[in-house]
Design a protein around this motif. Structure first.
Motif, PDB file in Angstrom:
ATOM      1  N   SER A 230       0.822  -1.214   0.000  1.00 56.28           N
ATOM      2  CA  SER A 230       0.000   0.000   0.000  1.00 56.28           C
ATOM      3  C   SER A 230       0.849   1.256   0.000  1.00 56.28           C
ATOM      4  N   GLN A 231       1.999   1.217   0.680  1.00 60.21           N
ATOM      5  CA  GLN A 231       2.871   2.388   0.690  1.00 60.21           C
ATOM      6  C   GLN A 231       3.491   2.642  -0.675  1.00 60.21           C
ATOM      7  N   GLU A 232       3.731   1.584  -1.437  1.00 57.20           N
ATOM      8  CA  GLU A 232       4.214   1.781  -2.805  1.00 57.20           C
ATOM      9  C   GLU A 232       3.142   2.476  -3.650  1.00 57.20           C
ATOM     10  N   VAL A 233       1.884   2.136  -3.412  1.00 58.45           N
ATOM     11  CA  VAL A 233       0.789   2.804  -4.119  1.00 58.45           C
ATOM     12  C   VAL A 233       0.723   4.271  -3.695  1.00 58.45           C
ATOM     13  N   GLU A 234       0.892   4.533  -2.394  1.00 59.62           N
ATOM     14  CA  GLU A 234       0.906   5.910  -1.902  1.00 59.62           C
ATOM     15  C   GLU A 234       2.040   6.706  -2.550  1.00 59.62           C
ATOM     16  N   GLU A 235       3.224   6.091  -2.642  1.00 56.61           N
ATOM     17  CA  GLU A 235       4.362   6.757  -3.259  1.00 56.61           C
ATOM     18  C   GLU A 235       4.068   7.080  -4.722  1.00 56.61           C
ATOM     19  N   MET A 236       3.395   6.175  -5.407  1.00 57.24           N
ATOM     20  CA  MET A 236       3.047   6.391  -6.812  1.00 57.24           C
ATOM     21  C   MET A 236       2.093   7.584  -6.946  1.00 57.24           C
ATOM     22  N   HIS A 237       1.067   7.632  -6.097  1.00 58.37           N
ATOM     23  CA  HIS A 237       0.092   8.724  -6.166  1.00 58.37           C
ATOM     24  C   HIS A 237       0.706  10.065  -5.749  1.00 58.37           C
ATOM     25  N   ALA A 238       1.778  10.015  -4.954  1.00 61.65           N
ATOM     26  CA  ALA A 238       2.422  11.255  -4.504  1.00 61.65           C
ATOM     27  C   ALA A 238       3.225  11.921  -5.613  1.00 61.65           C
ATOM     28  N   GLN A 239       3.477  11.198  -6.722  1.00 56.49           N
ATOM     29  CA  GLN A 239       4.216  11.751  -7.860  1.00 56.49           C
ATOM     30  C   GLN A 239       3.227  11.968  -9.011  1.00 56.49           C
ATOM     31  N   PRO A 240       2.989  13.210  -9.403  1.00 57.15           N
ATOM     32  CA  PRO A 240       1.919  13.513 -10.360  1.00 57.15           C
ATOM     33  C   PRO A 240       1.983  12.734 -11.667  1.00 57.15           C
ATOM     34  N   ARG A 241       3.166  12.485 -12.207  1.00 57.99           N
ATOM     35  CA  ARG A 241       3.280  11.822 -13.516  1.00 57.99           C
ATOM     36  C   ARG A 241       3.573  10.332 -13.396  1.00 57.99           C
ATOM     37  N   ALA A 242       3.644   9.817 -12.179  1.00 61.00           N
ATOM     38  CA  ALA A 242       3.923   8.389 -11.997  1.00 61.00           C
ATOM     39  C   ALA A 242       2.663   7.572 -12.274  1.00 61.00           C
ATOM     40  N   ARG A 243       2.854   6.380 -12.804  1.00 57.56           N
ATOM     41  CA  ARG A 243       1.745   5.473 -13.099  1.00 57.56           C
ATOM     42  C   ARG A 243       2.132   4.063 -12.668  1.00 57.56           C
TER      43      ARG A 243
ATOM     44  N   PHE B  22     -13.544  -3.165   0.304  1.00 63.52           N
ATOM     45  CA  PHE B  22     -14.831  -2.540  -0.010  1.00 63.52           C
ATOM     46  C   PHE B  22     -14.712  -1.398  -1.022  1.00 63.52           C
ATOM     47  N   HIS B  23     -13.541  -1.276  -1.640  1.00 63.89           N
ATOM     48  CA  HIS B  23     -13.319  -0.279  -2.687  1.00 63.89           C
ATOM     49  C   HIS B  23     -13.528   1.138  -2.162  1.00 63.89           C
ATOM     50  N   TRP B  24     -13.059   1.377  -0.935  1.00 63.34           N
ATOM     51  CA  TRP B  24     -13.107   2.713  -0.351  1.00 63.34           C
ATOM     52  C   TRP B  24     -11.855   3.479  -0.754  1.00 63.34           C
ATOM     53  N   LYS B  25     -11.948   4.787  -0.692  1.00 55.27           N
ATOM     54  CA  LYS B  25     -10.770   5.614  -0.889  1.00 55.27           C
ATOM     55  C   LYS B  25      -9.814   5.379   0.273  1.00 55.27           C
ATOM     56  N   SER B  26      -8.550   5.170  -0.030  1.00 60.41           N
ATOM     57  CA  SER B  26      -7.596   4.828   1.035  1.00 60.41           C
ATOM     58  C   SER B  26      -6.265   5.504   0.783  1.00 60.41           C
ATOM     59  N   SER B  27      -6.023   6.578   1.513  1.00 59.59           N
ATOM     60  CA  SER B  27      -4.746   7.274   1.408  1.00 59.59           C
ATOM     61  C   SER B  27      -4.529   8.135   2.636  1.00 59.59           C
ATOM     62  N   LEU B  28      -3.337   8.075   3.184  1.00 62.22           N
ATOM     63  CA  LEU B  28      -2.972   8.954   4.295  1.00 62.22           C
ATOM     64  C   LEU B  28      -2.785  10.393   3.832  1.00 62.22           C
ATOM     65  N   GLU B  29      -2.811  10.615   2.524  1.00 61.01           N
ATOM     66  CA  GLU B  29      -2.728  11.966   1.982  1.00 61.01           C
ATOM     67  C   GLU B  29      -4.106  12.628   1.944  1.00 61.01           C
ATOM     68  N   SER B  30      -5.175  11.819   2.030  1.00 59.92           N
ATOM     69  CA  SER B  30      -6.536  12.341   1.958  1.00 59.92           C
ATOM     70  C   SER B  30      -6.935  13.023   3.257  1.00 59.92           C
ATOM     71  N   LYS B  31      -7.829  13.989   3.150  1.00 61.77           N
ATOM     72  CA  LYS B  31      -8.416  14.604   4.327  1.00 61.77           C
ATOM     73  C   LYS B  31      -9.346  13.597   4.995  1.00 61.77           C
ATOM     74  N   PRO B  32      -9.495  13.657   6.322  1.00 61.14           N
ATOM     75  CA  PRO B  32     -10.342  12.688   7.026  1.00 61.14           C
ATOM     76  C   PRO B  32     -11.755  12.565   6.460  1.00 61.14           C
ATOM     77  N   MET B  33     -12.386  13.679   6.110  1.00 62.31           N
ATOM     78  CA  MET B  33     -13.764  13.627   5.615  1.00 62.31           C
ATOM     79  C   MET B  33     -13.852  13.073   4.199  1.00 62.31           C
ATOM     80  N   ALA B  34     -12.719  13.033   3.487  1.00 64.04           N
ATOM     81  CA  ALA B  34     -12.713  12.494   2.127  1.00 64.04           C
ATOM     82  C   ALA B  34     -12.458  10.989   2.107  1.00 64.04           C
ATOM     83  N   ALA B  35     -12.047  10.419   3.226  1.00 63.72           N
ATOM     84  CA  ALA B  35     -11.791   8.973   3.308  1.00 63.72           C
ATOM     85  C   ALA B  35     -12.263   8.479   4.669  1.00 63.72           C
ATOM     86  N   LYS B  36     -13.569   8.655   4.923  1.00 67.65           N
ATOM     87  CA  LYS B  36     -14.126   8.374   6.243  1.00 67.65           C
ATOM     88  C   LYS B  36     -13.947   6.912   6.645  1.00 67.65           C
ATOM     89  N   GLY B  37     -14.221   5.997   5.723  1.00 68.67           N
ATOM     90  CA  GLY B  37     -14.104   4.582   6.048  1.00 68.67           C
ATOM     91  C   GLY B  37     -12.688   4.181   6.393  1.00 68.67           C
TER      92      GLY B  37
END
Length: 432
Positions: free
Chosen positions: A218-231, A330-345
């Protein structure tokens, strides 16, 4: 005529452009989080009870940890999804729900034991109320995860790994017979006794744990999302070579750090506690207390501060890995970069696991029994998770052209086979 040409695209970010510290992240934090207070208790017991007799096990766990954690990291970075999401997409729902439920249960029990150990350690240092410290550490960990964005939080976790050097430092507070140590490390004398087998299984179960698989992927996914042009690497093969080299370096250093700390704890307790007839250690705080009159005040201080620091590092990883797993299910949004209200679950699972752990720490539940059952659960679920990971990592519909090569595949299956033997041994010793 106006120039209608599109502007030159920005260069794709590469790991080689980053600083040395920036190249270290998911692997380093994962390896450091493995040496949590419950792990410290296990390693302390191994050294106190058997002296140098189990040093060899940490030599063996290093390549196995590197292999399986590198595979989990590759699955996350190559597919662009965490383990739970990949299981949801490609495997039966009953398998996903069963594995994630057991993971959350085991992690919550482990959080309770770690927070209790931190509270006991702080009370050893400054006195005061254990219950107050349990609440303090639980709430502090929760607030840090919820309100600090991922980029800043992961830097905090990376710097926090330095506290583990306290356990390496304790080795230098005592005189070491290196010839004897090296002999027992590389030429072990195995003992076919129930206590020896049980402790060996505990070391393997503590070192190779399911929550680490979910966290690093999951942290590798977070690292990917933290770089705008990374895929996801399966879709951008041009980034693959650089990123896979980074993952290899990060994982090698993280797991080497983890095993060096574990080795240092076993060695320190063997040289001090075992040598002075102290052979029964049940908690990390008890190990620190027993160390004090034998190795001195400085060794006691290093050992105790390390318990608090490793707990602050491990509790977020335990809660976070549970949240990533449930959110992926459950296909929820999951990122420590998200605001609490944007990833409540996602944040709700972090809060639930942490606060339930705090609640357990305030009760009369025996932390040793809690750790025992947590270890049993981890042993039970680690094997099927590792099998599923190995199967995922060779599927082209998940990994594209970046399926595992022969060497890493062999190392991953070797680790899975060793864990199968460890789980079988654990079940046999439980039945004896």
């Amino acid at each position: 005529m106006a120039d209608t040409r599109l502007p030159d695209p920005q260069p794709i970010p590469t790991a080689s452009d980053a600083s040395w510290l920036d190249k270290l992240g998911p692997g380093l934090v994962t390896g450091a989080a493995d040496d949590d207070p419950s792990g410290i208790a296990t390693y302390s017991q191994a050294g106190a009870q058997f002296g140098y007799g189990l040093l060899w096990s940490l030599l063996l766990t290093f390549p196995l940890m590197v292999g399986i954690q590198m595979i989990s990291a590759r699955i996350g970075r190559v597919s662009g999804h965490g383990l739970a999401t990949n299981v949801r997409r490609h495997y039966p729902a009953w398998l996903l729900y069963g594995l994630v439920s057991l993971l959350v249960l085991a992690n919550t029990i482990n959080i309770a034991a770690d927070i209790s150990a931190m509270a006991d350690a702080l009370r050893l240092l400054v006195g005061g109320s254990r219950h107050l410290y349990v609440v303090f550490f639980g709430v502090l960990s929760l607030l840090l995860q919820v309100f600090i964005p991922y980029k800043r939080y992961v830097r905090l976790l990376k710097w926090l790994t330095l506290v583990l050097l306290a356990y390496v430092a304790t080795v230098f507070t005592v005189k070491i017979p290196w010839a004897t140590v090296l002999q027992h490390t590389f030429l072990p004398h195995l003992q076919w006794q129930q206590d020896y087998i049980t402790t060996t299984v505990a070391v393997f179960g503590t070192t190779i744990s399911p929550y680490l698989f979910f966290w690093q992927a999951s942290q590798e996914v977070e690292e990917m999302h933290a770089q705008p042009r990374a895929r996801a690497l399966k879709d951008t093969l041009a980034q693959a070579g650089d990123q896979l080299r980074r993952i290899k370096l990060d994982t090698l250093i993280g797991m080497a750090f983890s095993n060096l700390v574990a080795f240092s704890i076993v060695l320190t307790t063997a040289l001090t506690l075992h040598a002075h007839g102290v052979t029964d250690i049940q908690t990390s705080a008890q190990a620190a207390t027993a160390l004090r009159p034998i190795a001195g005040e400085f060794a006691f201080l290093l050992f105790t501060v390390g318990i608090v620091g490793t707990g602050l590092l491990a509790v977020p990883v335990l809660a976070g890995s549970a949240a990533y797993a449930v959110a992926g299910t459950f296909h929820w949004k999951s990122s420590l970069e998200s605001k609490p209200m944007a990833a409540k679950g996602f944040y709700g699972i972090i809060a639930m696991a942490t606060l339930v752990g705090v609640g357990m720490g305030l009760t009369s539940i025996d932390p040793i029994k809690a750790l025992f059952w947590s270890a049993v659960l981890n042993g039970v679920i680690s094997l099927p998770i590792m099998v599923v990971m190995m199967l995922m990592a060779v599927r082209s519909d998940i990994m594209g052209a970046l399926v595992l090569g022969a060497g890493l595949k062999a190392l991953g299956w070797l680790c899975t086979g060793v864990m199968a033997v460890a789980v079988l041994a654990m079940l046999v010793t439980m039945a004896m």
